[in-house]
Design a protein around this motif. Structure first.
Motif, PDB file in Angstrom:
ATOM      1  N   GLN A  30       0.821  -1.214   0.000  1.00 39.47           N
ATOM      2  CA  GLN A  30       0.000   0.000   0.000  1.00 39.47           C
ATOM      3  C   GLN A  30       0.857   1.267   0.000  1.00 39.47           C
ATOM      4  O   GLN A  30       0.530   2.237  -0.671  1.00 39.47           O
ATOM      5  N   ALA A  33       2.542   1.485  -3.634  1.00 42.73           N
ATOM      6  CA  ALA A  33       1.689   1.499  -4.825  1.00 42.73           C
ATOM      7  C   ALA A  33       0.998   2.855  -5.009  1.00 42.73           C
ATOM      8  O   ALA A  33       0.910   3.654  -4.075  1.00 42.73           O
ATOM      9  N   PRO A  34       0.493   3.097  -6.216  1.00 40.30           N
ATOM     10  CA  PRO A  34      -0.255   4.335  -6.466  1.00 40.30           C
ATOM     11  C   PRO A  34      -1.499   4.420  -5.581  1.00 40.30           C
ATOM     12  O   PRO A  34      -2.145   3.410  -5.306  1.00 40.30           O
ATOM     13  N   LYS A  35      -1.798   5.620  -5.139  1.00 37.89           N
ATOM     14  CA  LYS A  35      -2.919   5.839  -4.223  1.00 37.89           C
ATOM     15  C   LYS A  35      -4.190   6.205  -4.994  1.00 37.89           C
ATOM     16  O   LYS A  35      -4.140   6.715  -6.100  1.00 37.89           O
ATOM     17  N   GLY A  36      -5.332   5.926  -4.363  1.00 34.15           N
ATOM     18  CA  GLY A  36      -6.622   6.322  -4.917  1.00 34.15           C
ATOM     19  C   GLY A  36      -7.148   5.412  -6.008  1.00 34.15           C
ATOM     20  O   GLY A  36      -8.218   5.655  -6.545  1.00 34.15           O
ATOM     21  N   THR A  37      -6.435   4.370  -6.332  1.00 31.11           N
ATOM     22  CA  THR A  37      -6.859   3.453  -7.392  1.00 31.11           C
ATOM     23  C   THR A  37      -7.757   2.366  -6.803  1.00 31.11           C
ATOM     24  O   THR A  37      -7.829   2.190  -5.581  1.00 31.11           O
ATOM     25  N   LEU A  38      -8.432   1.626  -7.661  1.00 29.79           N
ATOM     26  CA  LEU A  38      -9.270   0.518  -7.196  1.00 29.79           C
ATOM     27  C   LEU A  38      -8.438  -0.531  -6.455  1.00 29.79           C
ATOM     28  O   LEU A  38      -8.854  -0.990  -5.380  1.00 29.79           O
ATOM     29  N   PRO A  39      -7.253  -0.926  -6.968  1.00 29.59           N
ATOM     30  CA  PRO A  39      -6.446  -1.872  -6.190  1.00 29.59           C
ATOM     31  C   PRO A  39      -6.063  -1.327  -4.810  1.00 29.59           C
ATOM     32  O   PRO A  39      -6.068  -2.057  -3.820  1.00 29.59           O
ATOM     33  N   HIS A  40      -5.760  -0.024  -4.726  1.00 26.14           N
ATOM     34  CA  HIS A  40      -5.413   0.575  -3.438  1.00 26.14           C
ATOM     35  C   HIS A  40      -6.581   0.458  -2.468  1.00 26.14           C
ATOM     36  O   HIS A  40      -6.408   0.092  -1.312  1.00 26.14           O
ATOM     37  N   ARG A  41      -7.774   0.750  -2.954  1.00 19.89           N
ATOM     38  CA  ARG A  41      -8.961   0.665  -2.087  1.00 19.89           C
ATOM     39  C   ARG A  41      -9.248  -0.780  -1.694  1.00 19.89           C
ATOM     40  O   ARG A  41      -9.580  -1.061  -0.543  1.00 19.89           O
ATOM     41  N   THR A  42      -9.127  -1.697  -2.629  1.00 22.26           N
ATOM     42  CA  THR A  42      -9.411  -3.108  -2.344  1.00 22.26           C
ATOM     43  C   THR A  42      -8.417  -3.666  -1.330  1.00 22.26           C
ATOM     44  O   THR A  42      -8.807  -4.278  -0.328  1.00 22.26           O
TER      45      THR A  42
END
Length: 132
Positions: A30, A33-42
């Protein structure tokens, strides 16, 4: 290195340890990785669930007793259980700086610093990593 001391411990201890290790790995992902993306949220929701498991399971671990069956680590668990929903709410309301600050604080305090204490001689994780 052997997992035997961990697997032979009371059920709350391996649950706590494996959830903490998974939360640590996902936390590193986390942070990188890039923030605010769907993978970040998941991954973030999975991390929150793991941290809730780590904090909640600690109340069944009583290796260090200072006040009745509880020790200082239980204060950290209470703090974590209070701050997790607050951090999620901050992200939901787009207060990203507050969200980031709380999440980093929990990662460093509840996983890294508290995790280092588990490596002290006499602790189960010390036996797992370094042997008896």
């Amino acid at each position: 290195m052997t997992l035997a001391p961990l697997l032979n411990a009371a059920p709350a201890i391996p649950l706590h340890a494996f959830a903490a290790m998974a939360a640590f790995v996902l936390g590193v992902v986390q942070l990188a990785a890039p923030k605010g993306t769907l993978p970040h949220r998941t991954i973030g929701w999975i991390w929150v669930a793991l941290m809730a498991i780590v904090a909640a399971s600690s109340f069944w671990i009583h290796q260090i007793r200072l006040v009745g069956p509880f020790g200082p680590i239980h204060l950290l668990s209470i703090f974590t259980l209070v701050m997790l929903p607050l951090a999620v709410w901050r992200a939901h309301t787009h207060r990203v700086a507050d969200h980031r600050r709380i999440m980093i604080l929990m990662f460093i305090g509840a996983l890294v610093v508290a995790g280092l204490f588990t490596l002290l001689p006499g602790r189960i994780m010390h036996h797992v990593i370094f042997g008896s």
